[in-house]
Design an enzyme around this catalytic site. Structure first.
Site, PDB file in Angstrom:
ATOM      1  N   ASN A  12       0.712  -1.143   0.009  1.00 38.59           N
ATOM      2  CA  ASN A  12       0.070  -0.071   0.024  1.00 38.59           C
ATOM      3  C   ASN A  12       0.875   1.298   0.067  1.00 38.59           C
ATOM      4  O   ASN A  12       0.479   2.407   0.392  1.00 38.59           O
ATOM      5  CB  ASN A  12      -0.703  -0.065   1.133  1.00 38.59           C
ATOM      6  CG  ASN A  12      -1.999  -1.258   1.006  1.00 38.59           C
ATOM      7  OD1 ASN A  12      -2.378  -1.634   0.098  1.00 38.59           O
ATOM      8  ND2 ASN A  12      -2.428  -1.771   2.443  1.00 38.59           N
ATOM      9  N   ALA A  13       2.058   1.352  -0.748  1.00 36.91           N
ATOM     10  CA  ALA A  13       2.883   2.441  -0.843  1.00 36.91           C
ATOM     11  C   ALA A  13       2.736   3.104  -2.144  1.00 36.91           C
ATOM     12  O   ALA A  13       3.585   4.097  -2.396  1.00 36.91           O
ATOM     13  CB  ALA A  13       4.277   2.168  -0.311  1.00 36.91           C
ATOM     14  N   LYS A  15       3.465   1.374  -4.978  1.00 34.28           N
ATOM     15  CA  LYS A  15       4.331   0.821  -6.102  1.00 34.28           C
ATOM     16  C   LYS A  15       4.082   0.745  -7.500  1.00 34.28           C
ATOM     17  O   LYS A  15       4.621   1.137  -8.407  1.00 34.28           O
ATOM     18  CB  LYS A  15       4.960  -0.563  -5.531  1.00 34.28           C
ATOM     19  CG  LYS A  15       5.714  -0.500  -4.509  1.00 34.28           C
ATOM     20  CD  LYS A  15       6.080  -1.941  -3.892  1.00 34.28           C
ATOM     21  CE  LYS A  15       5.088  -2.843  -3.526  1.00 34.28           C
ATOM     22  NZ  LYS A  15       4.227  -2.413  -2.670  1.00 34.28           N
ATOM     23  N   SER A  16       3.032   0.140  -7.634  1.00 30.23           N
ATOM     24  CA  SER A  16       2.404  -0.123  -8.897  1.00 30.23           C
ATOM     25  C   SER A  16       1.826   1.449  -9.615  1.00 30.23           C
ATOM     26  O   SER A  16       1.908   1.503 -10.942  1.00 30.23           O
ATOM     27  CB  SER A  16       1.131  -0.960  -8.976  1.00 30.23           C
ATOM     28  OG  SER A  16       1.455  -2.078  -8.593  1.00 30.23           O
ATOM     29  N   ASP A  87       6.941  -5.392 -12.222  1.00 27.46           N
ATOM     30  CA  ASP A  87       5.880  -5.310 -10.975  1.00 27.46           C
ATOM     31  C   ASP A  87       6.192  -6.574 -10.203  1.00 27.46           C
ATOM     32  O   ASP A  87       6.521  -7.635 -10.646  1.00 27.46           O
ATOM     33  CB  ASP A  87       4.551  -5.266 -11.771  1.00 27.46           C
ATOM     34  CG  ASP A  87       3.599  -4.781 -10.464  1.00 27.46           C
ATOM     35  OD1 ASP A  87       3.853  -3.815  -9.661  1.00 27.46           O
ATOM     36  OD2 ASP A  87       2.369  -5.409 -10.409  1.00 27.46           O
ATOM     37  N   GLU A  88       6.005  -6.187  -8.885  1.00 27.72           N
ATOM     38  CA  GLU A  88       6.102  -7.429  -8.022  1.00 27.72           C
ATOM     39  C   GLU A  88       7.271  -8.129  -8.011  1.00 27.72           C
ATOM     40  O   GLU A  88       7.371  -9.480  -8.261  1.00 27.72           O
ATOM     41  CB  GLU A  88       4.787  -8.359  -8.054  1.00 27.72           C
ATOM     42  CG  GLU A  88       3.408  -7.848  -8.054  1.00 27.72           C
ATOM     43  CD  GLU A  88       3.116  -7.108  -6.643  1.00 27.72           C
ATOM     44  OE1 GLU A  88       3.759  -7.476  -5.534  1.00 27.72           O
ATOM     45  OE2 GLU A  88       2.046  -6.462  -6.570  1.00 27.72           O
ATOM     46  N   GLN A  90       9.738  -8.883  -5.975  1.00 32.69           N
ATOM     47  CA  GLN A  90       9.892  -9.758  -4.945  1.00 32.69           C
ATOM     48  C   GLN A  90       9.996 -11.232  -5.523  1.00 32.69           C
ATOM     49  O   GLN A  90      10.467 -12.211  -4.852  1.00 32.69           O
ATOM     50  CB  GLN A  90       9.212  -9.540  -3.810  1.00 32.69           C
ATOM     51  CG  GLN A  90       7.806 -10.012  -3.715  1.00 32.69           C
ATOM     52  CD  GLN A  90       6.788  -8.874  -4.356  1.00 32.69           C
ATOM     53  OE1 GLN A  90       7.165  -7.877  -4.586  1.00 32.69           O
ATOM     54  NE2 GLN A  90       5.512  -9.096  -4.126  1.00 32.69           N
ATOM     55  N   CYS A 147      -0.761   3.818  13.543  1.00 29.37           N
ATOM     56  CA  CYS A 147      -0.424   4.666  14.484  1.00 29.37           C
ATOM     57  C   CYS A 147       0.537   5.981  14.108  1.00 29.37           C
ATOM     58  O   CYS A 147       0.649   6.966  14.850  1.00 29.37           O
ATOM     59  CB  CYS A 147       1.024   3.850  15.410  1.00 29.37           C
ATOM     60  SG  CYS A 147       2.304   3.675  14.581  1.00 29.37           S
ATOM     61  N   HIS A 185       4.587  -2.250  15.922  1.00 25.39           N
ATOM     62  CA  HIS A 185       3.350  -3.149  15.810  1.00 25.39           C
ATOM     63  C   HIS A 185       3.579  -4.344  15.353  1.00 25.39           C
ATOM     64  O   HIS A 185       2.954  -5.299  15.564  1.00 25.39           O
ATOM     65  CB  HIS A 185       2.286  -2.342  15.299  1.00 25.39           C
ATOM     66  CG  HIS A 185       1.728  -0.974  16.182  1.00 25.39           C
ATOM     67  ND1 HIS A 185       2.173   0.349  15.917  1.00 25.39           N
ATOM     68  CD2 HIS A 185       0.992  -1.167  17.381  1.00 25.39           C
ATOM     69  CE1 HIS A 185       1.278   0.929  16.817  1.00 25.39           C
ATOM     70  NE2 HIS A 185       0.883   0.232  17.637  1.00 25.39           N
TER      71      HIS A 185
END
Length: 211
Positions: A12-13, A15-16, A87-88, A90, A147, A185
């Site tokens: 959710n940063a 990237k895409s 993309d992706e 990793q 947070c 967290h």
């Protein structure tokens, strides 16, 4: 000489979104790009990269047995390429990361790879590990925890919202399966025992969160 870039983050940063914007910038100037995406990720359909804000583009799917240098070289025989975007990333293998470096060094085509750094247990993915080692330029894409701290980790959760600590490293999913959190967290969720796991609920021993 062309360079290998690795843009990494937690989920959710955007990237895409950044990948699609980069591809658009090249194409707007009359340059050709090739977008690669792993065939294991079918959240938005096969052969497609999509962002959470609603933009998308067609891509060429690959699997872990594909030679990415040969794939890119074959594409250049059809049209000249000015940039390759992954993309992706990793999900790349160590060998495929080396092949992407060959795209830069042998074909003189820059490669922009976007991916997660670590999995739901805090371990590096194979592709990310070797991109961190081999890329010319590393850029962190940032997002925040609930947070307000910078989020650097990801939690896998069940349908009921319980944190999952064990399982296969690769399990495709979105916000319904993963939560983006800061290191604090993450540690609390992974390492702190749940109340129903405590041997004595009335024990006087302080919990980790109370220390």
């Amino acid at each position: 000489m062309a360079k290998l870039y690795f843009y990494y983050s937690t989920m959710n940063a955007g990237k895409s979104t950044v990948l699609l914007q980069s591809s658009y910038n090249y194409r707007e100037r009359g340059m050709n790009t090739l977008i690669l995406s792993p065939e294991i990720d079918t959240r938005f359909g096969s052969g497609k990269v999509a962002s959470r804000i609603g933009i998308e583009s067609e891509s060429v799917s690959f699997n872990t047995s594909d030679n990415l240098l040969n794939l890119v070289r074959n594409e250049t025989r059809i049209n000249p390429l000015h940039c390759v975007l992954v993309d992706e990333a990793q999900f790349l293998t160590r060998t495929q990361v080396r092949q992407l470096s060959d795209v830069c060094d042998d074909l003189d085509i820059p490669v922009l790879a976007y991916g997660l750094r670590t999995d739901f247990q805090g371990n590096l993915f194979e592709g990310s590990e070797h991109l961190l080692a081999w890329a010319d330029t590393l850029t962190e894409l940032k997002t925040i925890c609930h947070c307000g701290r910078k989020a650097t980790m990801v939690l896998r959760v069940s349908e009921s919202g319980q944190v999952i600590r064990d399982g296969e490293q690769v399990q495709i999913g979105g916000n319904e399966r993963y939560q983006t959190v800061c290191r604090l967290h993450f540690k609390e969720a992974i390492y702190q025992r749940a109340e129903d796991e405590l041997p004595l609920l009335d024990s006087n021993e302080p919990r980790q969160s109370e220390r």
